[in-house]
Design a protein around this motif. Structure first.
Motif, PDB file in Angstrom:
ATOM      1  N   MET A   1       0.825  -1.243  -0.259  1.00 39.45           N
ATOM      2  CA  MET A   1       0.011  -0.050   0.128  1.00 39.45           C
ATOM      3  C   MET A   1       0.789   1.317   0.316  1.00 39.45           C
ATOM      4  SD  MET A   1      -3.020   1.340  -0.085  1.00 39.45           S
ATOM      5  CE  MET A   1      -3.977   2.555   0.441  1.00 39.45           C
ATOM      6  N   LEU A   2       1.986   1.385   0.661  1.00 42.14           N
ATOM      7  CA  LEU A   2       2.764   2.243   0.929  1.00 42.14           C
ATOM      8  C   LEU A   2       3.457   3.006  -0.635  1.00 42.14           C
ATOM      9  CD1 LEU A   2       4.055   4.446   2.631  1.00 42.14           C
ATOM     10  CD2 LEU A   2       5.910   3.128   3.233  1.00 42.14           C
ATOM     11  N   MET A   3       3.741   1.751  -1.270  1.00 42.52           N
ATOM     12  CA  MET A   3       4.383   2.085  -2.439  1.00 42.52           C
ATOM     13  C   MET A   3       3.385   2.335  -3.683  1.00 42.52           C
ATOM     14  SD  MET A   3       7.516   1.408  -2.610  1.00 42.52           S
ATOM     15  CE  MET A   3       7.725   1.529  -4.369  1.00 42.52           C
ATOM     16  N   LYS A   4       2.108   2.029  -3.474  1.00 45.81           N
ATOM     17  CA  LYS A   4       0.814   2.644  -4.421  1.00 45.81           C
ATOM     18  C   LYS A   4       0.794   4.163  -3.903  1.00 45.81           C
ATOM     19  CE  LYS A   4      -1.761  -1.473  -5.223  1.00 45.81           C
ATOM     20  NZ  LYS A   4      -3.106  -1.931  -5.193  1.00 45.81           N
ATOM     21  N   LEU A   5       0.866   4.495  -2.599  1.00 47.43           N
ATOM     22  CA  LEU A   5       0.775   5.919  -2.304  1.00 47.43           C
ATOM     23  C   LEU A   5       2.017   6.778  -2.848  1.00 47.43           C
ATOM     24  CD1 LEU A   5      -0.551   5.698   1.379  1.00 47.43           C
ATOM     25  CD2 LEU A   5      -1.700   6.211  -0.738  1.00 47.43           C
ATOM     26  N   LEU A   6       3.290   6.138  -2.934  1.00 46.03           N
ATOM     27  CA  LEU A   6       4.387   6.674  -3.352  1.00 46.03           C
ATOM     28  C   LEU A   6       4.240   7.079  -4.820  1.00 46.03           C
ATOM     29  CD1 LEU A   6       7.211   7.786  -3.011  1.00 46.03           C
ATOM     30  CD2 LEU A   6       8.008   5.646  -3.466  1.00 46.03           C
ATOM     31  N   TYR A   7       3.665   6.062  -5.607  1.00 40.73           N
ATOM     32  CA  TYR A   7       3.449   6.156  -7.059  1.00 40.73           C
ATOM     33  C   TYR A   7       2.438   7.004  -7.304  1.00 40.73           C
ATOM     34  CZ  TYR A   7       6.517   2.310  -8.102  1.00 40.73           C
ATOM     35  OH  TYR A   7       7.829   1.249  -8.445  1.00 40.73           O
ATOM     36  N   LEU A   8       1.410   7.234  -6.382  1.00 41.03           N
ATOM     37  CA  LEU A   8       0.307   8.052  -6.606  1.00 41.03           C
ATOM     38  C   LEU A   8       0.725   9.434  -6.426  1.00 41.03           C
ATOM     39  CD1 LEU A   8      -2.697   8.527  -7.181  1.00 41.03           C
ATOM     40  CD2 LEU A   8      -3.085   8.108  -4.780  1.00 41.03           C
ATOM     41  N   SER A   9       1.717   9.665  -5.330  1.00 43.38           N
ATOM     42  CA  SER A   9       2.142  11.064  -5.097  1.00 43.38           C
ATOM     43  C   SER A   9       2.929  11.574  -6.109  1.00 43.38           C
ATOM     44  CB  SER A   9       2.829  11.024  -3.718  1.00 43.38           C
ATOM     45  OG  SER A   9       2.090  10.602  -2.768  1.00 43.38           O
ATOM     46  N   LEU A  10       4.020  10.538  -6.650  1.00 45.64           N
ATOM     47  CA  LEU A  10       4.942  11.063  -7.791  1.00 45.64           C
ATOM     48  C   LEU A  10       4.346  11.451  -8.901  1.00 45.64           C
ATOM     49  CD1 LEU A  10       7.702   8.477  -7.174  1.00 45.64           C
ATOM     50  CD2 LEU A  10       7.943  10.880  -6.692  1.00 45.64           C
ATOM     51  N   GLY A  11       3.265  10.715  -9.363  1.00 43.63           N
ATOM     52  CA  GLY A  11       2.469  10.863 -10.593  1.00 43.63           C
ATOM     53  C   GLY A  11       1.720  12.277 -10.348  1.00 43.63           C
ATOM     54  N   GLY A  12       1.195  12.388  -9.209  1.00 43.17           N
ATOM     55  CA  GLY A  12       0.221  13.714  -9.041  1.00 43.17           C
ATOM     56  C   GLY A  12       1.322  14.956  -8.856  1.00 43.17           C
ATOM     57  N   ALA A  13       2.511  14.903  -8.319  1.00 39.25           N
ATOM     58  CA  ALA A  13       3.270  16.029  -8.372  1.00 39.25           C
ATOM     59  C   ALA A  13       3.686  16.213  -9.935  1.00 39.25           C
ATOM     60  CB  ALA A  13       4.647  15.572  -7.545  1.00 39.25           C
ATOM     61  N   ALA A  14       4.168  15.342 -10.815  1.00 41.41           N
ATOM     62  CA  ALA A  14       4.535  15.735 -11.754  1.00 41.41           C
ATOM     63  C   ALA A  14       3.233  16.088 -12.787  1.00 41.41           C
ATOM     64  CB  ALA A  14       5.099  14.236 -12.629  1.00 41.41           C
ATOM     65  N   GLY A  15       2.102  15.620 -12.567  1.00 42.55           N
ATOM     66  CA  GLY A  15       0.904  16.060 -13.459  1.00 42.55           C
ATOM     67  C   GLY A  15       0.588  17.575 -12.826  1.00 42.55           C
ATOM     68  N   THR A  16       0.908  17.777 -11.741  1.00 41.22           N
ATOM     69  CA  THR A  16       0.483  19.270 -11.324  1.00 41.22           C
ATOM     70  C   THR A  16       1.529  20.141 -12.030  1.00 41.22           C
ATOM     71  OG1 THR A  16      -0.552  18.577  -9.235  1.00 41.22           O
ATOM     72  CG2 THR A  16       0.278  20.679  -9.414  1.00 41.22           C
ATOM     73  N   VAL A  17       2.631  19.823 -11.758  1.00 41.22           N
ATOM     74  CA  VAL A  17       3.558  20.700 -12.431  1.00 41.22           C
ATOM     75  C   VAL A  17       3.577  20.842 -14.010  1.00 41.22           C
ATOM     76  CG1 VAL A  17       6.316  21.000 -12.791  1.00 41.22           C
ATOM     77  CG2 VAL A  17       5.297  20.387 -10.580  1.00 41.22           C
ATOM     78  N   SER A  18       3.000  19.737 -14.518  1.00 42.42           N
ATOM     79  CA  SER A  18       2.971  19.819 -16.271  1.00 42.42           C
ATOM     80  C   SER A  18       1.774  20.502 -16.236  1.00 42.42           C
ATOM     81  CB  SER A  18       2.730  18.355 -16.468  1.00 42.42           C
ATOM     82  OG  SER A  18       4.076  17.631 -16.513  1.00 42.42           O
ATOM     83  N   ARG A  19       0.657  20.367 -15.750  1.00 45.34           N
ATOM     84  CA  ARG A  19      -0.575  21.270 -16.159  1.00 45.34           C
ATOM     85  C   ARG A  19      -0.180  22.788 -15.811  1.00 45.34           C
ATOM     86  NH1 ARG A  19      -4.097  19.874 -11.932  1.00 45.34           N
ATOM     87  NH2 ARG A  19      -3.342  21.717 -10.917  1.00 45.34           N
ATOM     88  N   TYR A  20       0.333  23.198 -14.773  1.00 49.71           N
ATOM     89  CA  TYR A  20       0.570  24.403 -14.542  1.00 49.71           C
ATOM     90  C   TYR A  20       1.444  24.981 -15.677  1.00 49.71           C
ATOM     91  CZ  TYR A  20       2.587  28.619 -12.143  1.00 49.71           C
ATOM     92  OH  TYR A  20       2.786  29.862 -11.854  1.00 49.71           O
ATOM     93  N   TRP A  21       2.592  24.302 -15.771  1.00 53.29           N
ATOM     94  CA  TRP A  21       3.410  24.716 -16.844  1.00 53.29           C
ATOM     95  C   TRP A  21       2.566  25.007 -18.436  1.00 53.29           C
ATOM     96  CZ3 TRP A  21       5.252  22.454 -21.412  1.00 53.29           C
ATOM     97  CH2 TRP A  21       6.246  23.244 -22.226  1.00 53.29           C
ATOM     98  N   LEU A  22       2.224  23.895 -18.756  1.00 55.90           N
ATOM     99  CA  LEU A  22       1.667  23.756 -20.118  1.00 55.90           C
ATOM    100  C   LEU A  22       0.549  24.821 -20.368  1.00 55.90           C
ATOM    101  CD1 LEU A  22       1.227  22.636 -22.947  1.00 55.90           C
ATOM    102  CD2 LEU A  22      -0.121  20.938 -21.928  1.00 55.90           C
ATOM    103  N   SER A  23      -0.410  25.000 -19.389  1.00 51.07           N
ATOM    104  CA  SER A  23      -1.435  25.705 -19.085  1.00 51.07           C
ATOM    105  C   SER A  23      -1.093  27.154 -19.464  1.00 51.07           C
ATOM    106  CB  SER A  23      -2.368  25.720 -17.990  1.00 51.07           C
ATOM    107  OG  SER A  23      -3.293  26.645 -18.035  1.00 51.07           O
ATOM    108  N   GLY A  24      -0.073  27.638 -18.476  1.00 47.94           N
ATOM    109  CA  GLY A  24       0.680  29.012 -18.580  1.00 47.94           C
ATOM    110  C   GLY A  24       1.155  29.358 -19.989  1.00 47.94           C
ATOM    111  N   VAL A  25       1.946  28.409 -20.553  1.00 49.41           N
ATOM    112  CA  VAL A  25       2.506  28.519 -22.015  1.00 49.41           C
ATOM    113  C   VAL A  25       1.365  28.741 -22.815  1.00 49.41           C
ATOM    114  CG1 VAL A  25       3.808  27.639 -23.684  1.00 49.41           C
ATOM    115  CG2 VAL A  25       4.878  27.442 -21.499  1.00 49.41           C
ATOM    116  N   ALA A  26       0.454  27.944 -23.059  1.00 50.41           N
ATOM    117  CA  ALA A  26      -0.601  28.045 -23.914  1.00 50.41           C
ATOM    118  C   ALA A  26      -1.349  29.283 -23.993  1.00 50.41           C
ATOM    119  CB  ALA A  26      -1.502  26.690 -24.005  1.00 50.41           C
ATOM    120  N   GLN A  27      -1.570  29.798 -22.665  1.00 52.57           N
ATOM    121  CA  GLN A  27      -2.419  30.915 -22.456  1.00 52.57           C
ATOM    122  C   GLN A  27      -1.558  32.097 -22.859  1.00 52.57           C
ATOM    123  OE1 GLN A  27      -5.828  30.414 -21.427  1.00 52.57           O
ATOM    124  NE2 GLN A  27      -5.816  32.615 -22.388  1.00 52.57           N
TER     125      GLN A  27
END
Length: 125
Positions: A1-27
């Motif tokens: 379960m701890l590994m799933k939470l780690l993978y979820l957290s890593l993916g979530g962090a990368a997704g948040t940063v990617s969304r912020y960057w891409l949205s800003g550039v496109a806008q």
């Protein structure tokens, strides 16, 4: 379960940063009031979700760490619009056209109404 939470957290962090960057550039490139940044993120998210799902669909078990990292973590933070469209596409795939239409129209209309209600509520507080 701890590994799933780690993978979820890593993916979530990368997704948040990617969304912020891409949205800003496109806008910034759009130079308009139209929310092109959000539009771009949602459309790219749909393409990416579909491509990853199509690739992993018959290759990995549903609970695999790759699915958790890429789809739930990264895509969940990048855009939930892709999940919304995927679920609608699944309804279309099984012939539930009325349910698919209800999902699209219902979430769009109810979502807009609830955002407006939330703004009004927040201003009252």
């Amino acid at each position: 379960m701890l590994m799933k939470l780690l993978y979820l957290s890593l993916g979530g962090a990368a997704g948040t940063v990617s969304r912020y960057w891409l949205s800003g550039v496109a806008q910034r490139l759009a130079g308009t009031a139209f929310p092109l940044g959000t539009f771009a993120v949602n459309m790219i998210g749909c393409l990416f979700f579909g491509a990853v799902w199509g690739y992993l669909e018959n290759r990995l078990l549903p609970g695999s760490h790759v699915r958790i990292l890429a789809l739930t973590g990264f895509m969940g933070a990048f855009t939930t619009f892709s999940t919304y469209m995927f679920e609608t596409a699944e309804l279309v795939k099984i012939g539930q056209y009325a349910m698919a239409l209800l999902n699209v129209v219902g979430q769009s209309v109810a979502g807009l109404a609830l955002v407006l209600a939330g703004i009004a509520l927040g201003r009252l507080l």
